[in-house]
Design an enzyme around this catalytic site. Sequence first.
Site, short mmCIF file in Angstrom:
data_model
loop_
_atom_site.label_atom_id
_atom_site.label_comp_id
_atom_site.label_asym_id
_atom_site.label_seq_id
_atom_site.Cartn_x
_atom_site.Cartn_y
_atom_site.Cartn_z
N CYS A 127 0.88 -1.18 0.06
CA CYS A 127 -0.19 0.09 0.07
C CYS A 127 0.71 1.43 -0.05
CB CYS A 127 -0.80 -0.15 1.13
SG CYS A 127 -1.96 -1.42 1.40
N ARG B 60 5.26 -0.32 -6.23
CA ARG B 60 5.07 -1.21 -5.15
C ARG B 60 4.18 -2.30 -5.04
NH1 ARG B 60 6.60 2.77 -0.44
NH2 ARG B 60 4.91 1.44 0.84
N TRP C 288 -3.01 -2.77 -1.43
CA TRP C 288 -2.56 -4.29 -1.40
C TRP C 288 -3.30 -4.91 -0.72
CZ3 TRP C 288 -0.09 -8.09 0.99
CH2 TRP C 288 0.41 -9.34 0.30
N ASN D 32 -1.92 2.17 5.86
CA ASN D 32 -0.99 0.99 5.46
C ASN D 32 -0.93 0.39 6.61
OD1 ASN D 32 -0.88 2.48 3.07
ND2 ASN D 32 1.33 2.96 3.21
N GLY D 33 -0.61 -0.88 6.57
CA GLY D 33 -0.61 -1.91 7.53
C GLY D 33 -1.54 -2.80 8.06
N GLU E 179 17.21 -18.92 -6.01
CA GLU E 179 16.93 -17.40 -6.69
C GLU E 179 16.22 -17.73 -8.01
OE1 GLU E 179 16.36 -14.65 -5.68
OE2 GLU E 179 16.81 -13.53 -7.49
N LYS F 164 12.76 -16.34 -9.03
CA LYS F 164 12.53 -15.51 -10.18
C LYS F 164 11.53 -15.90 -11.26
CE LYS F 164 13.99 -12.82 -8.91
NZ LYS F 164 14.67 -11.64 -7.94
N GLU G 156 7.98 -16.01 -9.82
CA GLU G 156 7.03 -14.84 -9.47
C GLU G 156 6.85 -14.03 -10.66
OE1 GLU G 156 9.53 -11.99 -7.07
OE2 GLU G 156 11.25 -12.54 -7.92
N HIS H 193 17.04 -37.59 -2.45
CA HIS H 193 16.48 -37.81 -1.45
C HIS H 193 14.85 -37.52 -1.46
CE1 HIS H 193 20.03 -38.58 0.34
NE2 HIS H 193 20.75 -37.64 -0.04
N LYS I 164 6.44 -4.59 -3.99
CA LYS I 164 7.79 -4.16 -3.88
C LYS I 164 8.29 -4.10 -2.70
CE LYS I 164 11.73 -3.43 -6.05
NZ LYS I 164 12.50 -4.52 -6.35
C1 F6R Z 1 12.01 -11.24 -5.30
C2 F6R Z 1 12.03 -10.10 -4.41
C3 F6R Z 1 11.59 -10.36 -2.73
C4 F6R Z 1 12.35 -9.51 -1.95
C5 F6R Z 1 11.98 -9.71 -0.49
C6 F6R Z 1 12.74 -8.69 0.41
O1 F6R Z 1 12.31 -10.95 -6.35
O2 F6R Z 1 11.95 -9.05 -4.82
O3 F6R Z 1 11.85 -11.71 -2.66
O4 F6R Z 1 13.53 -9.65 -2.12
O5 F6R Z 1 10.51 -9.30 -0.48
O6 F6R Z 1 12.52 -7.46 0.02
P1 F6R Z 1 13.70 -6.21 0.51
O7 F6R Z 1 15.05 -6.51 -0.01
O8 F6R Z 1 13.23 -5.04 0.04
O9 F6R Z 1 13.82 -6.41 2.09
#
Ligand code: F6R
Length: 609
Positions: free
Chosen positions: A2, A27, A75, A99-100, A481, A485, A488, A504, A604
């Site tokens: 948000c 975001r 959000w 927000n929150g 990772e 990637k 997501e 396993h 974000k």
């Molecule tokens: C994946 C991604 C998320 C962030 C995670 C932590 O591509 O961007 O997994 O890495 O939400 O966010 P930060 O780094 O802002 O604490």
Amino acid sequence: MCGIIGILGKHEAAPILVEALKRLEYRGYDSSGIATVKDDGSLDRRRAVGKLVELQDKLVFEPLKGKAGIGHTRWATHGEPNEKNAHPHTRGAVSVVHNGIIENFLTLREELKCEGYKAVTDTDSETIAILCSKFIDEGDEPLVAARKTLLKLSGSFAIAMLFEGQKNLIFAARSGSPLAVGYGKNEIYLGSDALALLPLTKKVAYLEEGDHAVLTREGAEIYDIKGNSVSRQITYLNQSINFHDKSGFSHFMEKEIHEQPIALERAISSYLSDSTGKPTFNLLKKINFTEVSRIILVACGTAYYACYVAKYWIEKLAKIPVEIDIASEFRYREPPIEHATVAIFVSQSGETADTLAALRYCSGRAEKIISIVNVSTSSIARESDEVLEIHAGPEIGVASTKAFTCQLAVLLLATLKAAKDRAEISSTDISKTVNNLKNLPAILNQYLGNVNSLKDISYKLSTTSDVLFLGRGLMYPLALEGALKLKEISYIHAEGYASGELKHGPIALIDDSVPVIILAPYDNLFEKSISNMQEVIARKANVIVISDNDGLREAGLKSETSIEMPKADPLLAPLIYALPIQLLAYFTAVFKGTDVDQPRNLAKSVTVE
Ligand code: F6R
């Protein structure tokens, strides 16, 4: 997640609010809305589901007048994303954006219902508006009512409120979610993200935990948690950010992948100098790592995988035991923390709620709190003993790319400094690694100049429903990772495994429909990785191996498809192999036609736990 914007201006607020909300789009959100106090003192609002363009369309047919306003991108947490649940929530003489999460909203809602104040939405946020308007109904002045409301709320929140009949007043409060006040000329602004205020003003003050603020066009009165009037430091934003400039790339994610060489150069040169011919590490100077018995690394998502790589580096090079954890687990398991522990928190945004809470748990327990962040004014940075900025530059794409590699570069430099303090590394090895690191941006630049071959593989990936990523040693976190990637942004199910763990259990998943991406640099584990590759080829898997060419040839093996990587120091492989996994995810998502920069359901900056 948000976003909040507030403005007490000289001009019509609605268009300015919408433009500011656009700067919060990155975001992640699912609905939006704005409210104003009109010239006759009445409150009005417009809300819409989906992208901001929906709200803009609505405003064309039903314009919203007034020079005082608040805006929100939502959000969804409580209640599905529909217009009824979108903010601002207006009740009686109060309009609120939040927000929150208000954790006691169910109890409050029941109490209010018994007093005749029934909720009409599914949200926790509406409770704030109802509560405040009840106090006003009972005869309180708006500010008294707002302060009484705050005392009733538990959970984490950032709030902005407008009141009927008050054309020169915004009430704001921060408890767990960030808020910044922006100062203009006879105008004042509020933002959950200071960057969103940038075109309006560069002069901002961040509210601290428990603060509330009374904004008028003449200025902001800020009060701490005890109600004392306080002044908060004014910061002048020096970052510039262009939310429209993709520099010719199709998406911000693609642009940010290609920015990695320059971002890494910036990150490395910030913490490294060698004018005398001997490398000097300009970071963590106040810490003598001979006195450190343990390092804790905590983060979420991609930042956590950067910590995972760092664990391998620190234990191998500096010989310090390292514990890593995802922040949401760490904060509640109440781990004992002995004094000689250094706790490091890694976060691109610096606002991730779980990471911030984990940091607060360690404050006062660990010897030193270090944060590695991209936003130096963030909450996590402001609560740390030492801040290492990663200098990646603003990251707009929801999927983290350049922040990941810059986090890795800073973590590697911190590792080298620790290893040097403890005399665990020779000066020759330090010089060798530092030279290799300095050459890295050029290697990555060259690699990025020729990535079209990844498109064919990505096209095939885009037609599958499950993908496995395998890696050993430093490549294990990269496998995790790579899977994150891909899932997501392309919504394809993907898992990352340590190659040796396959037998396993996960090997049961393998058949000719499952692509298996193997990260296999030509290092001391290469042969073992190739044995694991043979195991999956024997089970008819469709193998894609990412490796340096010679290694594969020497092993006399051919996989179905190989992605050729530049030769480099195996220690630095995570910084190089990050690129093909990011690009595979990117191209696959483009083939699938998903919303690459703002994938569904994602935010974000994750400011709720
Ligand atoms: C994946 C991604 C998320 C962030 C995670 C932590 O591509 O961007 O997994 O890495 O939400 O966010 P930060 O780094 O802002 O604490």
